[in-house]
Design an enzyme around this catalytic site. Sequence first.
Site, short mmCIF file in Angstrom:
data_model
loop_
_atom_site.label_atom_id
_atom_site.label_comp_id
_atom_site.label_asym_id
_atom_site.label_seq_id
_atom_site.Cartn_x
_atom_site.Cartn_y
_atom_site.Cartn_z
CD GLU A 35 -2.52 1.72 0.22
OE1 GLU A 35 -2.43 2.91 -0.17
OE2 GLU A 35 -3.24 0.87 -0.35
CD GLU A 37 -2.65 8.74 -0.36
OE1 GLU A 37 -2.91 9.92 -0.03
OE2 GLU A 37 -2.99 8.23 -1.44
N GLY A 41 -7.57 2.40 1.85
CA GLY A 41 -7.78 2.97 0.52
C GLY A 41 -8.64 4.22 0.51
CE LYS A 52 -21.96 7.10 2.54
NZ LYS A 52 -20.81 7.67 1.87
N GLY A 181 -21.93 16.87 -11.89
CA GLY A 181 -22.08 15.43 -11.84
C GLY A 181 -23.03 15.02 -10.73
CB ALA A 184 -23.17 7.67 -5.55
CD GLU A 204 -25.73 13.85 -14.86
OE1 GLU A 204 -25.27 13.39 -15.93
OE2 GLU A 204 -25.17 13.70 -13.76
CB VAL A 270 -17.45 14.35 -14.25
CG1 VAL A 270 -18.26 15.61 -14.12
CG2 VAL A 270 -15.96 14.66 -14.23
CG HIS A 445 -47.11 -2.73 12.72
ND1 HIS A 445 -47.27 -1.76 11.75
CD2 HIS A 445 -47.86 -2.32 13.78
CE1 HIS A 445 -48.08 -0.82 12.20
NE2 HIS A 445 -48.45 -1.14 13.43
#
Length: 466
Positions: A35, A37, A41, A52, A181, A184, A204, A270, A445
């Site tokens: 790896e 960096e 990742g 998030k 863009g 997501a 977009e 994009v 429920h």
Amino acid sequence: MAEQSFDLIVLGGGPGGYVAAIRAAQLGMRTALVEREHLGGICLNWGCIPTKALLRAAEISHLLHTLDTYGFAADNPRFDFAKVIARSRAVARQLSDGVRFLMRKNKVAVFEGHGRLAGKGRVAVTRDGKPVADLAAPHVILATGARARVLPGVEPDGKLIWTYKEAMVPPALPRRLIVIGSGAIGAEFASFYLDMGSEVTLIEVLDRILPVEDAEISAFVRKAFEKRGMRVLTGARVQGVRKGADEVTAIVEADGRVQEIAADRVISAVGIVGNVEDLGLEGTGVKVERTHVVTDAWCRTGEPGVYAIGDLCGPPWLAHKASHEGVLCVEKIAGVEGVHPLDVRNIPGCTYCRPQVASVGLTEAAAREAGHEVRVGRFPFIGNGKAIALGEPEGLVKTVFDARTGELLGAHMAGPEVTEMIQGYAIARTLESTEAELIATVFPHPTISETMHEAVLDAFGRAIHI
């Protein structure tokens, strides 16, 4: 330096690479992970996880400004933007440290540096141009991921024009923001900055936002964005930008006319390009198409003993797809019985904007284009007691079935917590469930998940609460 031998070498420590390394170690393979960096990742350090954390802050901001709906009051709700960003980075660091612990726990040898194929079964590792290690193994997995694609004329400069990296660590909240863009990444950043108080314009080039989603879901989310005050332009092309000292003006062609939109900052989202450079692919049988490595169903490249997984390969470019590929690739190498190729139609996709978006399988349009006679069910959250009680009645679940066989072809959702709920439909797809099993399933429920049941019932004329 002496060559070190392993059974498997993995290049890249993202969600594909580190998971592949752990699974290989579990199967008794001597494994090395290279790896250059950060372990974890892009996903863990600059993508899935820290975004998030930011979106959680945006959710809290939204709730603070709607307290009166729930009978509460708070004078002058405010936030410390620097602390919002700092918490996001702390979350990423914590999880990156967690991956390093997992490497030690599973006795995976980690080499920090850049790995490059150096002949059959050999990998040379360098750091800052200096040799670190020479590794050898009969199997090498390429898991080097991808980076942001650059839009000509809108090249990121780290100040006025951002990629996702700069967008996650801004020095201050921009008053006016343009997001180019609406996939997501673009949708999530547009939603985050809007909830934090920025004036947001989402641009977009295609005819609708979230273009990989079902058209009804795209339209639903656009309406929700615009209701919140976001400006949305579709079928719009950014011809270029004009930079000032501390602002940028985008020249945009839309609806047959050219307009100029001024903002403090621009986020370019994009798409991505695969990290295929300087991997030593020259002279090998590894084939690259449009910056992504071509593989077969078992993640094998055209070069014997060399495999590729994750964003380096084809779509969908999702962390959980990379992890699954890492496991199946290693298990196939190890000769584990019962390994199955990955069916990308069963991979759920999630976008964590507000409202959240989640889907699995075919859209209605794709199902019809594939020749299916379809039955479509829909259920709005306004018909769900839990959603109303939460004060979140805006949402939609859509199901697509084969009218002849009852096969669940696809499911598409927008609304609160649908990214947690989509797994129910993903399991149904994996188990090859039909409407019979889904209708016979008892949903608890009161839960928002009852909308999933009702959307199935609706496809067959049996919905109860609409």
